[in-house]
Design a protein around this motif. Structure first.
Motif, PDB file in Angstrom:
ATOM      1  N   THR A 245      93.587 -38.174  71.007  1.00 49.76           N
ATOM      2  CA  THR A 245      95.031 -38.225  71.176  1.00 49.76           C
ATOM      3  C   THR A 245      95.707 -37.763  69.893  1.00 49.76           C
ATOM      4  N   THR A 246      97.050 -37.743  69.899  1.00 47.69           N
ATOM      5  CA  THR A 246      97.799 -37.380  68.696  1.00 47.69           C
ATOM      6  C   THR A 246      98.623 -38.572  68.235  1.00 47.69           C
ATOM      7  N   SER A 247      98.679 -38.743  66.929  1.00 43.10           N
ATOM      8  CA  SER A 247      99.450 -39.857  66.381  1.00 43.10           C
ATOM      9  C   SER A 247     100.943 -39.640  66.585  1.00 43.10           C
ATOM     10  N   GLU A 248     101.407 -38.379  66.560  1.00 43.35           N
ATOM     11  CA  GLU A 248     102.838 -38.122  66.731  1.00 43.35           C
ATOM     12  C   GLU A 248     103.336 -38.631  68.075  1.00 43.35           C
TER      13      GLU A 248
ATOM     14  N   THR B  94      86.160 -32.553  61.079  1.00 44.98           N
ATOM     15  CA  THR B  94      85.649 -33.826  60.543  1.00 44.98           C
ATOM     16  C   THR B  94      85.248 -34.804  61.635  1.00 44.98           C
ATOM     17  N   PHE B  95      85.682 -34.558  62.871  1.00 43.82           N
ATOM     18  CA  PHE B  95      85.369 -35.464  63.970  1.00 43.82           C
ATOM     19  C   PHE B  95      83.904 -35.333  64.376  1.00 43.82           C
TER      20      PHE B  95
ATOM     21  N   LEU C 269      90.039 -41.156  68.760  1.00 41.10           N
ATOM     22  CA  LEU C 269      90.154 -40.149  67.707  1.00 41.10           C
ATOM     23  C   LEU C 269      91.616 -39.719  67.616  1.00 41.10           C
ATOM     24  N   TRP C 270      92.226 -39.945  66.465  1.00 41.49           N
ATOM     25  CA  TRP C 270      93.637 -39.648  66.258  1.00 41.49           C
ATOM     26  C   TRP C 270      93.788 -38.298  65.555  1.00 41.49           C
ATOM     27  N   LEU C 271      94.441 -37.370  66.203  1.00 38.72           N
ATOM     28  CA  LEU C 271      94.736 -36.075  65.602  1.00 38.72           C
ATOM     29  C   LEU C 271      96.123 -36.172  64.958  1.00 38.72           C
ATOM     30  N   ASP C 272      96.189 -35.919  63.666  1.00 37.19           N
ATOM     31  CA  ASP C 272      97.424 -36.153  62.912  1.00 37.19           C
ATOM     32  C   ASP C 272      98.244 -34.889  62.658  1.00 37.19           C
TER      33      ASP C 272
END
Length: 366
Positions: free
Chosen positions: A185-188, A271-272, A218-221
């Motif tokens: 997912t995305t943090s935004e 990096t994931f 997994l957070w995509l920033d």
């Protein structure tokens, strides 16, 4: 002594699970299936005169009909509309109408990905999780769209155990499942204050892990698209193609406004690690050339593809080189599925694309 059971895998491949008699193994009773899990059908919520499509209704209906045609060649299609008989007339002689299920419901708009039920599988039985859709953080009206799942169950068109999750705002386009316990997912988006602002990141992750039976999030920033109303839905940026493969949007033009953010997104994706602890295979989708209408850049993205039974529908934008490159990348990601391009220039005029207007339902729902 043991048996080998072949389970559906991403990219159309299989995942072999060995069951050894006499040895204790862990069986996941409830899981969030990936999009490549066998489907019973797909939902489209049809555009009409009372939606934001009113000024370009013929154009967008042609796009919806093209999508419906490809779906009904392969599986069931649930069409949600205030006036189903009117939609039937639009479809006469154009698609396999025998594979269409019509549902009468008032609607605000057409983004089924975000107002449709999110389906869990309890063993072989579906559970329909009904989260709140609040117009991507209170940007647009959503009162009618929020009732579609409950109406579908009441009309016995959606089958499965109903699970009321209306205390939490969550859109289908904001999460990607690998089917074995990981959500991307995305943090935004998920940390948007107008969604679940009363919860912090730790609390949101704990909630998702509990409700969706996850091992991890997994957070995509990084990463965004100009003109996107969703606060960077993951399905506009990076997608699971299997539990080991992620396709993502790559920007190579250093003068493009997206270059820095998408480059940082790419570096974070590197990096994931998979649940097995190995780097993901990353497949770079092209960045669509800039499309501007009335001075506004539109969020054209090739990541907004739809995985179906036996096929993948890829959005195209009348950009032959980019369109073909995207199709070739998806052929690599899904070698045993047919890759079909669908012109989605109409859809991006309302800031979404192909995946955004569809919601797949696993076996047992339709």
């Amino acid at each position: 002594m043991g048996i080998i059971v072949s389970l559906p895998g991403g990219g159309g491949g299989g995942t072999d699970l060995q069951l050894n008699f006499g040895k204790q193994i862990e069986v996941r009773d409830s899981f969030l299936p990936p999009e490549w899990y066998p489907q019973s059908g797909i939902q489209l919520t049809w555009p009409h005169e009372e939606t934001d499509w009113a000024y370009m209704l013929d154009e967008v209906r042609e796009c919806f009909i093209n999508i419906a045609n490809e779906i009904t060649k392969r599986e069931k299609l649930l069409i949600v509309a205030p006036e189903p008989e009117d939609v039937k007339k639009q479809l006469e002689g154009k698609i396999n109408i025998d594979n269409v299920i019509f549902m009468q419901s008032e609607t605000n708009d057409t983004w089924a990905r975000d107002h449709g039920a999110i389906t869990m599988m309890d063993g072989n039985s579906p559970a329909l999780l009904d989260f709140t859709f609040n117009g991507w953080g209170l940007k647009f009206a959503s009162d009618q769209d929020n009732l579609i799942t409950r109406r579908g169950i009441k009309q016995s068109l959606l089958k499965g155990r109903y699970e009321n999750r209306l205390g939490f705002v969550l859109e289908g386009g904001s999460i990607e499942s690998d089917g074995i316990g990981t959500v991307l997912t995305t943090s935004e988006c998920l940390l948007s204050p107008n969604r679940n602002g009363q919860k912090n990141q730790v609390e949101i992750e704990e909630y998702l892990r509990s409700v969706l039976h996850l091992e991890r999030v997994l957070w995509l920033d990084y990463g965004y698209l100009a003109g996107d109303d969703t606060d960077s839905h993951i399905d506009t940026l990076a997608r699971f193609c299997s539990s080991k493969v992620i396709a993502y949007v790559k920007c190579t033009d250093e003068s493009d406004v997206h270059y820095e953010a998408l480059s940082k997104m790419e570096e974070q994706l590197k990096t994931f690690k998979t649940i097995a602890g190995k780097p993901y295979q990353l497949l770079a989708l092209p960045m669509a050339d800039k499309i501007v209408v009335d001075g506004e850049r539109l969020p054209a993205t090739y990541a907004n593809f739809l995985i179906m039974n036996g096929a993948v529908l890829c959005p195209t934008y009348a950009q032959p080189e980019n369109d073909q490159k995207a199709i070739e990348v998806l052929k690599e990601a899904f070698p045993d599925r047919e890759i079909i391009g669908v012109d989605c220039r109409a859809l991006i005029k309302q800031h979404g694309s192909l995946h955004c207007v569809t919601m797949q339902y696993p076996i047992g729902v339709l």
